[in-house]
Write an enzyme that holds these catalytic residues in place. Sequence first.
Site, PDB file in Angstrom:
ATOM      1  N   TYR A   1      31.800  34.473  41.120  1.00 44.33           N
ATOM      2  CA  TYR A   1      33.146  34.371  41.677  1.00 44.33           C
ATOM      3  C   TYR A   1      33.231  33.203  42.651  1.00 44.33           C
ATOM      4  CZ  TYR A   1      37.247  35.628  44.478  1.00 44.33           C
ATOM      5  OH  TYR A   1      38.449  35.610  45.163  1.00 44.33           O
TER       6      TYR A   1
ATOM      7  N   SER B   1      39.245  31.223  47.786  1.00 42.35           N
ATOM      8  CA  SER B   1      38.641  32.317  48.547  1.00 42.35           C
ATOM      9  C   SER B   1      37.727  31.759  49.620  1.00 42.35           C
ATOM     10  CB  SER B   1      37.826  33.217  47.612  1.00 42.35           C
ATOM     11  OG  SER B   1      37.040  34.141  48.344  1.00 42.35           O
TER      12      SER B   1
END
Length: 256
Positions: A161, A148
């Site tokens: 995350y 990401s």
Amino acid sequence: MAADTAPRTALVTGGSRGIGRAVVERLGRSGAVVAIHYGRDAAAADEAVAAVRAAGGQAFSVRADLTEEDAVDALAAGVEQGLVEHTGSRGLDVLVNNAGVGCRADITTLTSEDIDRVFAINVKAPVFVVQRLLPLLRDGGRIVNVSSVANRIAHPHVLAYAMSKGALEAFSRSLAAQLGPRGITVNTVAPGLIETDFHRARLRAHPEDAAEAAALTAFGRLGQPEDVADAVAFLASEQARWITGERVETTGGAYL
């Protein structure tokens, strides 16, 4: 890679929806026999299999809840069985570690349970999926891990995350060095905000958020799952044979 007379084979974790579904369909169109991993949504997995077959490809689904202790063994057994049924061989050419979960929490609200869950699925599962399937992965194979942009840009509200994706990228680099002698490449794709089912409802409910996210990119639009899938397909191809240990952002130039 597999011999020219044998079909290429691929496993995509989290392949029933979103980015994973787009990757499944893209690899299916390229001629690969695709194993589609899913956790709970059997209907979505069936739809993904049907989509590949409707386009003339071959696919099968494998269920494994990555939060469960024996998930990796269940996944490996299902993949091996499906590959033998569809190709007559246990050989795997492409592994795409796409399955992942989010966690919306900053340092003031983050819990131990949050960290355990995010790292179990986003880090621990890919590590042990690779370990378990490595005997099936052919020399010259491809591993693509989905990370990401949150690993590059500060996002305090998705702290755990972002941390998990940083760990995944460290794993990718070390794995690339270890598997290089076998001709196996290991790379990472790092998407920005992609308009998947996960985000679509929120973006439609808050169009100002969608406009802001689109404005961050160089192209002035939201990313689509196919934008990421094409990058994954390239890294999974023979043309990417001299690329390993790299991080490829698929953000449309966001945060330049």
